[in-house]
Design an enzyme around this catalytic site. Structure first.
Site, PDB file in Angstrom:
ATOM      1  N   HIS A 157     -10.169  66.631 -36.752  1.00 44.62           N
ATOM      2  CA  HIS A 157      -9.873  66.354 -35.343  1.00 44.62           C
ATOM      3  C   HIS A 157     -10.790  67.127 -34.386  1.00 44.62           C
ATOM      4  CE1 HIS A 157      -7.738  65.790 -31.599  1.00 44.62           C
ATOM      5  NE2 HIS A 157      -7.427  67.071 -31.544  1.00 44.62           N
ATOM      6  N   HIS A 196     -10.278  74.485 -29.993  1.00 40.01           N
ATOM      7  CA  HIS A 196      -9.247  74.312 -28.968  1.00 40.01           C
ATOM      8  C   HIS A 196      -7.817  74.384 -29.514  1.00 40.01           C
ATOM      9  CE1 HIS A 196      -9.257  70.005 -30.252  1.00 40.01           C
ATOM     10  NE2 HIS A 196      -8.028  69.987 -29.779  1.00 40.01           N
ATOM     11  N   GLU A 236      -3.275  77.978 -30.871  1.00 37.22           N
ATOM     12  CA  GLU A 236      -1.935  77.387 -30.892  1.00 37.22           C
ATOM     13  C   GLU A 236      -1.420  77.177 -32.314  1.00 37.22           C
ATOM     14  OE1 GLU A 236       0.347  73.582 -28.815  1.00 37.22           O
ATOM     15  OE2 GLU A 236      -1.790  73.929 -28.490  1.00 37.22           O
ATOM     16  N   ASP A 237      -2.330  76.857 -33.251  1.00 40.14           N
ATOM     17  CA  ASP A 237      -1.900  76.450 -34.594  1.00 40.14           C
ATOM     18  C   ASP A 237      -2.178  77.466 -35.692  1.00 40.14           C
ATOM     19  OD1 ASP A 237      -1.078  74.104 -33.435  1.00 40.14           O
ATOM     20  OD2 ASP A 237      -2.863  72.974 -33.976  1.00 40.14           O
ATOM     21  N   ASP A 286      -9.992  65.217 -26.310  1.00 38.42           N
ATOM     22  CA  ASP A 286      -8.914  65.466 -27.284  1.00 38.42           C
ATOM     23  C   ASP A 286      -7.892  64.330 -27.249  1.00 38.42           C
ATOM     24  OD1 ASP A 286      -7.096  67.111 -28.998  1.00 38.42           O
ATOM     25  OD2 ASP A 286      -5.917  67.208 -27.156  1.00 38.42           O
ATOM     26  N   ASP A 331     -14.127  36.174 -12.920  1.00 41.62           N
ATOM     27  CA  ASP A 331     -15.298  37.061 -12.951  1.00 41.62           C
ATOM     28  C   ASP A 331     -15.439  37.792 -14.283  1.00 41.62           C
ATOM     29  OD1 ASP A 331     -13.087  38.564 -12.615  1.00 41.62           O
ATOM     30  OD2 ASP A 331     -13.864  39.813 -10.996  1.00 41.62           O
TER      31      ASP A 331
END
Length: 732
Positions: free
Chosen positions: A76, A100, A104-105, A165, A285
């Site tokens: 990812h 990034h 957090e992980d 992301d 169009d």
């Protein structure tokens, strides 16, 4: 070691680590090879080496972690970095994208990232993490938006990383259940796609829109996609013929251009069908051509050549080069009657304009474009953020905040001119009043009218494209509440509300000062000036920020001047006698807003308990007397508004409170014991019992019992109602 050798070493180490991650490693290695090719096309060797280092670091941190789809997690962030690399973002942004999700992980901290890659990368990672944690639910939407825009204002690259992301996440929604798919898709369509468009990143915005539509309404998306694909056969001859004719004609006139057919994105077609209630057959169009020139002057020359070749449709021409869109977008738009009598939409722009149109604010980090100065996307984006944050400071109300945001994210613009010939961009439906505030808030606050194309008009007059607007002002003019009825822009509405709020505060301040001085005089306070120490002590006790805030509260009626005067005198006496406030003036177990340090008495006529609506009055010797709002004695009290005031219970109120209940029951042996047992089972004490009337078959009794609040009382009465011997039950 040379930079090239260093880069090769990172590649080798990364390859070894990815192979150790599992069966999917070759896919990741292929993905990283693609990323390497993109990065090495525009970054120097040292920058690429730093990105290799970050990828190795991220892969190691995420080792063993899997996405819901089952693939290794490192896939990812590398994919997000690939997207940003294709935008030619700087190396610091690419590194932050790869890392990034690390904080957090995983167990890695921002300090560790700062030590390894620099504080600027740590700041970006922190910003993206905070945006990722936001929950855009109704109750938290305003605060989440507020935090997002604060992060964006700190560094615009935060939202660029987040958009990439989100785009990759949208590509991989298949592994989620339908409920989560739709929630994420709707959030993307309502929040992230508009922000991308507002930042000029139209290519990314269109991808987000299409993927959102696919996951929200898969059948509608599929139907439109199939019809567009099927209609290609019919459109192909028209577009090919027009492209060939235009290319030849431009070459004959010495213009070097790139001419090609383009397709509108599915969501754009769907939105047009929804707004104008059209079927796909009625969308005329879809045939569209884009022309890319070398330089800006070539755009106008190409337009002239095309209008000689094909007849333009009246009122279809738009010059977004001379008057760029609010996000920096520049192009010439025209619709001509092309081959076989079919309408063809044509866009003409230079190479740098094309990069800006597709990448928006992201084009700033690599390309040197013609779009500079006040029309540069990054400059416009920063102006927008600054303006939005300024509006935020003017209004703390979350509803107004969201109103401002939605007005800014979904503008349908008109372009008008100032007397000096400058251009102002305003939303469709904007009035002369909005124009005045767009010039300056001071101009808006003092405007009395306007001239539109030399004709005098009122402030509520709506503006049209091309209008010349001049504002008339007067020193005596001031904003009035009615202006909010026809102000459209967020800046105008925020400024008007801010002024009206300050005006109310000023009036309340004057009134509050007068009321408090009168209350102090009535209670024998003879000091000309209130000592600062007394003010500080009282404000500390009331938990207020300043003396003016207290006076404003009095002026607004939030606090009774008599009570504040008593509190101030109590503080003053305690201060000057160097002793604590007497016990009978301390706060009782019932905390009522605005009544600190006063003696509190609960009226025996109505027995108020926590949860009741209450009012208060002051009585000599009894301090503050609290009544229920519907107490029969309140009718007399309310005849003199200055002698009563509304109260509210503190959420932390504790204690036992007396309440009266009237019981009519069957007159039979054991009924009193039954009722008493029910009351006792609910941890309540009977303070008094009176048998008011005893007949042959019934008995009327009055109980005074102790309860903690209305819920406690309701529980007791609910069980008493279920007792067969109880005929009637009311609160006294």
């Amino acid at each position: 070691m040379s930079k090239i050798a260093l880069a090769k070493r990172w590649k080798k180490n990364l390859s070894e680590l990815l192979e150790a991650l599992g069966k999917a490693a070759p896919d990741h290695e292929n993905l990283f090879s693609e990323l390497s090719g993109v990065l090495e096309s525009y970054l120097d060797e040292a920058a690429v080496a730093d990105i290799y280092k970050a990828t190795l670091y991220g892969a190691d941190a995420h080792k063993g972690q899997k996405r819901i789809s089952g693939e290794d997690y490192i896939y990812h962030p590398i994919a997000v970095a690939q997207m940003l690399g294709e935008m030619c973002m700087d190396s610091r942004t690419i590194i932050a994208a790869i890392l990034h999700d690390v904080v957090e992980d995983t167990g890695i901290t921002l300090d560790q990232i700062g030590e390894s890659f620099g504080d600027d990368v740590a700041v970006l990672v922190d910003g993206v993490s905070k945006v990722s944690q936001l929950e855009f639910q109704e109750h938290a939407e305003a605060e989440s938006f507020r935090k997002m825009f604060m992060a964006m204002a700190q560094d615009i690259r935060v939202i660029i990383i987040k958009l990439a992301d989100r785009l990759h996440n949208m590509h991989t929604l298949d592994s989620l259940d339908d409920v989560r798919k739709r929630r994420i898709a709707r959030q993307t369509l309502e929040i992230y796609a508009p922000i991308a468009n507002r930042l000029g990143m139209r290519e990314l915005s269109q991808k987000l829109e299409d993927l959102s539509l696919l996951n929200l309404y898969p059948k509608r998306y599929s139907a439109i996609a199939k019809k567009v694909k099927a209609s290609k056969r019919g459109r192909k001859p028209v577009v090919n013929e027009a492209c060939k004719n235009i290319q030849d004609k431009l070459a004959q006139n010495g213009l070097k251009t790139e001419v090609y057919g383009r397709e509108k994105n599915i969501f754009n077609i769907y939105r047009k069908m929804q707004q104008k209630k059209l079927s796909l057959k009625e969308v005329k169009d879809i045939n569209a051509i884009r022309i890319i020139t070398e330089k800006r002057p070539d755009c106008y020359q190409a337009l002239g050549v095309i209008h000689q070749l094909y007849k333009p449709r009246p009122e279809s021409f738009k010059d977004y080069i001379a008057i760029p869109k609010i996000n920096g977008y520049q192009s010439l738009h025209t619709v001509v009657v092309g081959p076989f009598g079919q309408p063809v939409e044509i866009q003409i722009r230079s190479q740098s304009m094309h990069r800006t149109a597709e990448k928006g604010v992201a084009s700033h980090w690599f390309y040197k474009t013609e779009t500079t100065g006040e029309h540069a996307p990054q400059q416009l984006a920063q102006q927008w953020l600054n303006s939005f944050l300024e509006s935020q400071h003017m209004s703390s109300d979350s509803g107004y905040y969201l109103e401002h945001l939605k007005a800014d994210l979904f503008p349908d613009e008109v372009y008008v001119f100032t007397p000096k010939g400058d251009i102002k961009r305003l939303p469709r439906g904007a009035t002369a009043l909005d124009f005045a505030y767009s010039v300056h808030s001071g101009v808006g606050d003092h405007c009395i009218g306007a001239l539109i194309n030399q004709t005098a008009v009122p402030l509520h007059e709506k503006l049209s494209n091309g209008d010349y607007v001049e504002v008339k002002t007067s020193r005596k003019a001031r904003p009035i509440p009615q202006w909010l009825d026809y102000a459209v822009t967020s800046k105008a509405r925020a400024s008007i509300r801010h002024y009206l709020s300050r005006q109310k505060d000023r009036e309340s301040l004057r009134l509050g000062r007068k009321l408090l001085r009168g209350a102090l005089s009535d209670q024998g306070y003879r000091r000309v000036r209130i000592p600062s120490a007394d003010k500080v002590n009282l404000l500390k006790h009331l938990e207020l920020d300043g003396w003016e805030r207290l006076l404003i509260d009095i002026g607004f009626g939030k606090r009774l001047p008599t009570l504040v005067a008593k509190q101030l005198i109590a503080e003053s006496e305690a201060q000057h006698r160097n002793r604590p406030v007497p016990n009978d003036q301390k706060q009782s177990t019932l905390t009522i807003e605005g009544t600190e340090r006063l003696l509190i008495t609960y009226a025996s006529c109505c027995h108020p308990i926590p949860g009741d609506n209450i009012i208060g009055t002051t009585t000599s010797g009894r301090g503050l007397v609290v009544h229920q709002s519907n107490c029969k004695n309140c009718k007399v009290i309310m005849r003199q508004p200055d002698n009563y005031f509304h109260l509210s219970w503190s959420e932390t109120t504790k204690g036992k409170f007396q309440v009266v209940i009237d019981v009519e029951a069957q007159n039979e042996p054991g009924v009193l014991a039954t009722i008493s047992n029910i009351i006792a089972e609910h941890n309540s004490n009977i303070n008094r019992l009176t048998v008011e009337q005893e007949l042959r078959h019934t008995a009327k009794m009055l109980f005074i019992i102790e309860v903690t609040d209305r819920k406690h009382l309701a529980d007791i009465m609910r069980q008493l109602h279920t007792e067969p011997s109880v005929i009637k039950l009311t609160r006294g």
